[in-house]
Design an enzyme around this catalytic site. Structure first.
Site, short mmCIF file in Angstrom:
data_model
loop_
_atom_site.label_atom_id
_atom_site.label_comp_id
_atom_site.label_asym_id
_atom_site.label_seq_id
_atom_site.Cartn_x
_atom_site.Cartn_y
_atom_site.Cartn_z
N GLY D 151 113.24 -4.01 27.58
CA GLY D 151 114.01 -5.24 27.48
C GLY D 151 115.06 -5.12 26.39
O GLY D 151 114.97 -4.27 25.49
N CYS D 152 116.06 -5.98 26.46
CA CYS D 152 117.16 -5.91 25.50
C CYS D 152 116.70 -6.26 24.09
O CYS D 152 117.02 -5.55 23.12
CB CYS D 152 118.29 -6.84 25.94
SG CYS D 152 117.76 -8.51 26.38
#
Lengths: 348, 348, 348, 348
Positions: D151-152
């Protein structure tokens, strides 16, 4: 009817004060003091007030000003308020300081954080100055001659922490604070870091764990808790003009559900006109307060129950500066506290 | 004291009307009508009004509403006002239409631009409706039962052109209009083209030379000039929430210096509270008007003297919609024209 | 392999050139010249290039530089390129001027628009300088020793007007141009008008009908049309860092449908790598080109058939400055025209 | 030369992958899979790629696709990758999952955070999936058939915490994380909370202490520390399209000066191409990384020495999604790790 002056009237806080005081029914005369723009009409500095070119900036003459007005709003750089405050106090003129010169009770902190020192003439006034956060110090403000209007970040952080601190819920260890600010908080003077192309689509921390508002938060948080509370503070600029959004991670001394925590906040702020406690379904956001004197607060509890996460949003130029100053002014001069401050946020 | 209703109260214009009417001293009761949100408190739709959850959206019942209030502000999609307007007119209730159903005097234009047609019941009211631009039609508005509140673009363009048109300065050939709008002008309904990542750092034209506000501009410009005036209109969205900045290139019928042109504008708007004529040193900008009911205008002349360049800035939700509606309301109900509209712009 | 220098390397156009040239396979050496920052690593000025602190700004020594490199990219203030250009020409070094000193063929225009005058030493070079818009002057650029890289606004406006002008479609009367620009177009130097809080949520015109890019547009438009064409130009700043969106109202000499007009554009730009002609369903927007060397163009016709509305979007720092300079560099040094320029726009 | 497919190609991560893969020298064929847009050319969805209308979205046929390409980049909603991953694994096609279906090693976490459960067919692949953060798991990624692209938020937080965690500097108590994200992180689907007028000049937290990226951070942080580490995570949206700025408050197990801490980071990331360690004078900012695959990190120590404050900035669509996926792709297929990822940030 009260006569007032705004010193440092060409800055953003000064302009916001002017906007608010122009429609204040208890103000009969406003002097705008600006060294840099003395002699110029307001429209030169404030394009939104171009229709009020009857208002002209004046040079600063402390003695004369102090006897001409009942209240001075001072928005001056750190260490610059000295002469003016002393003149005002001598003349019996009240003074609301939007700068930082009288916020910290401990004189030893000024050289370290603000690079100036109080002296024997100002020290007596420092000890009499009241920290102008009405929700915490309302009665003292009513009687004060000199009010130190809080910083924008401390206002947001303290209002979001106060119920936990007063209630004895805060445990050992530092309170970790991450707060976002619109760029107007940095003032009206252009600089590379605030140049439009540099800040649009950007976000950046600054003065990490060294910001001047830290001791101010620690002072009031400790007072609320009745014991020393330390704060690690990370301010961050975001690409907006106005607004502060503060998030604080608070170690809990004892268990508290989210529902209980929100109820605690509702009780604490039940009678407050400008603090809106958001329920478990809503979170603070800048756009819900910008252009108003509201501070929206709420709290959440981490899944393991060990950390409270307190949040607040306010408009740094209103509740974080000029709006709060007018709120203090109303208390000091006996006006209803919300006079001139009833504007709802400008949305969207 | 007047009782009012806002129909379409959950949109941006409706919310702005609510903000303005909440502090209007002549309004004693506000009904908020929203089909979509009937039964919900305002805070669900408007986070800035979370403290006013005593206000609850109601369903639309035209007959009942028309007899319960003195004035309806309608903010409805094209063609949707029919039943409500007829009910209001029957009940003697006044109606201020923020939609477009009664702006164009020529019924033939509606099918082409708005995809609906007036009928024998609405046509008599169309002919009685007054175009609610107070600076052009003040006396008619005072007596009107049905006021067609102008579009945001036409308000800006017409106010910036009126002195030239009335003075006989406009020559043959089309007026070329390029106008920028903040995204709130497109309404509160999300769509790909208004999704934040798509509009930030963007600017884009839309409905080039086909926008619905064109015939509205042509109607009033022709009326002002006393002969047909055609307009080519290019609207463009910019990455801002509020504001319109309109630039019009006007072929000149006779010579005019810039100084003379500005003087003409000053004379035309000398007594106007909400139109500020900027001098030869200043140009309109959105930030100088946002959050207020002001429309700033000025004019320049091309070096060859053949073209006037007229410019205007206003807040599309204030002077371009809800503010102008309240201005019309004040005229219709005998309040001072600026009642509830004295807020200065929020700057910066 | 070519050795190059960027003079004025610490500005926005200089930084963009650096970004492009760092990945250009034909460039073996880049000298960064900056008086202000000589001796400092690039990361001090350009935080995005902090990993390239091996690159250090150098002071300007015209003679030495001209013999050390094959090509100089000059990004200097009006009138400041003189000495450097003369040194480069003497040394046989090619020069791509991103400033304005060699864009206008008529020497008489410089004192009026740029407050400096050419002299007997520079005049011969002015007459040899090639206006570096490759889509119009490709063959001349290939052979040029001195290329005047076009202004950002003229690039957008001329590319959107060229097919109409060359085709003889433009009638009498001025072309009315309204163009929006991101704030990076004003350069990297902070000033009140570009301070973030002043420009966010704002839009404002400037230098209305007096902007320096006007004679540049008129020169090339007249050349394309084969007769004098006059332009009224209204530049406007919008709250974005990058991008130009230009709209031109063009009086038509003869009839043209929108379909024919778009077909004319497609034909004109059929073989062009960087000009994208949008069809009747699509309009240019800044976000579709930002971060690339593309210029998107299209055209519409007014309902009465008398006016063409030509539109263009580009990134002012790419196709409007540094990208176009690299395109010229490629032509001058025999590289494929798109070398180093194949990046697609950064979206969204 | 490798054949690839992007599934979910019409979203923001898909579009970013397409931009990167179009210029990747090792990719010979790209299939764009989009249920919603099957049959349409890319320009309909991506206006920045209007010149590539030769590329057409295709419908999803898992078996056929898995045998037609060597690698699938999947960008699908939670729980939706199942059939496609199984088909790819059967066909010997490698799979890089930009979704979340294979990020968490503990199957029990999926129902709670993602509302779906793994089953006996997917569980073996879950146990083989490699968490695709190259700076932590490079060797495993090289050999992996199924990579779970991080995930970012976790990418930013983990890269900024890893040296402290690995070095044994992290003490008891939760890591408090406050992270800002641009709105593109919420995807391309319009919704009220991402409507331009709602987000401009706004900032707002969401999913406070409940966000899905929390267990992902805890899993990897615990792995790095060799003991359970808990995280309280407050994500906040800011008015920008791209970028993440993460700040973590870390309780220190033993003393560390700021200089030592920065040195620790430099040592940890000495050979890394995409992690830039900023020194004691510089702080991460979104604009320094946007449009690139860089992640900038640094660390500060609180005055009392008890807390480390770790900070990171990256572009959520590059190093936070598509860029990292290409980095993984390069490792899996034996290309130099920076292939296709050398673009410097677009600044300003």
């Amino acid at each position: 009817m009260v006569k007032v002056a705004i010193v440092g009237a060409s800055g953003y806080a000064g302009g916001e004060l002017l906007s608010l005081l122009l429609s204040h029914p208890g103000v009969e005369e406003i002097h705008l003091i600006s060294r840099q723009h003395a002699g110029q009409p307001v429209g030169v500095v404030f394009p939104h007030l171009v229709h009020r070119d009857d208002l002209v900036f004046e040079p600063l003459e402390p003695e004369k000003l102090s006897s001409a007005v009942d209240c001075i709003f001072g928005s001056t750089p750190a260490g610059a308020a000295r002469e003016l405050v002393l003149a005002a106090m001598r003349a019996g003129c009240r003074y609301i300081d939007l700068g930082a010169d009288f916020r910290l009770r401990d004189p030893a902190l000024y050289p370290r954080y603000y690079r100036f020192a109080h002296d024997e003439e100002t020290l007596p006034w420092l000890s009499q100055a009241v920290y102008g956060l009405p929700e915490l110090h309302r009665e003292a403000i009513r009687k004060a001659r000199l009010v130190a209007n809080p910083g924008c970040y401390p206002t947001a952080v303290l209002l979001s922490l106060a119920p936990l601190l007063k209630g004895g819920y805060v445990g050992d260890g530092p309170v970790q604070v991450c707060a976002l600010s619109g760029v107007s908080g940095a003032g009206a003077t252009p600089a590379p870091g605030y140049h439009f192309p540099e800040m649009t689509e950007n976000a950046r921390p600054y003065q990490v764990a060294t910001h001047r508002h830290t001791p101010e938060m620690e002072q009031e948080a400790s007072w609320l808790a009745g014991r020393p509370v330390s704060v690690n503070f990370v301010p961050q600029l975001i690409p907006a003009s106005r607004g502060i959004l503060a998030t604080s991670f608070v170690p809990l001394a004892r268990e508290l559900t989210c529902g209980e925590a929100v109820a605690l906040y509702r009780q604490a702020y039940g009678g407050e006109r400008f603090v809106r406690v958001l329920d478990e379904e809503r979170l603070p956001q800048i756009k819900a307060v910008a252009g108003s004197n509201f501070c929206d607060v709420t709290v959440r509890i981490s899944p393991d129950g060990r950390t409270a996460i307190a949040m607040a949003a306010l408009d740094n130029l209103r509740k974080g500066a000029a709006g709060q100053a007018v709120q203090n002014f109303n208390l000091m001069f006996g006006f209803p506290e919300e006079t001139g401050l009833t504007a709802v946020p400008v949305y969207p």
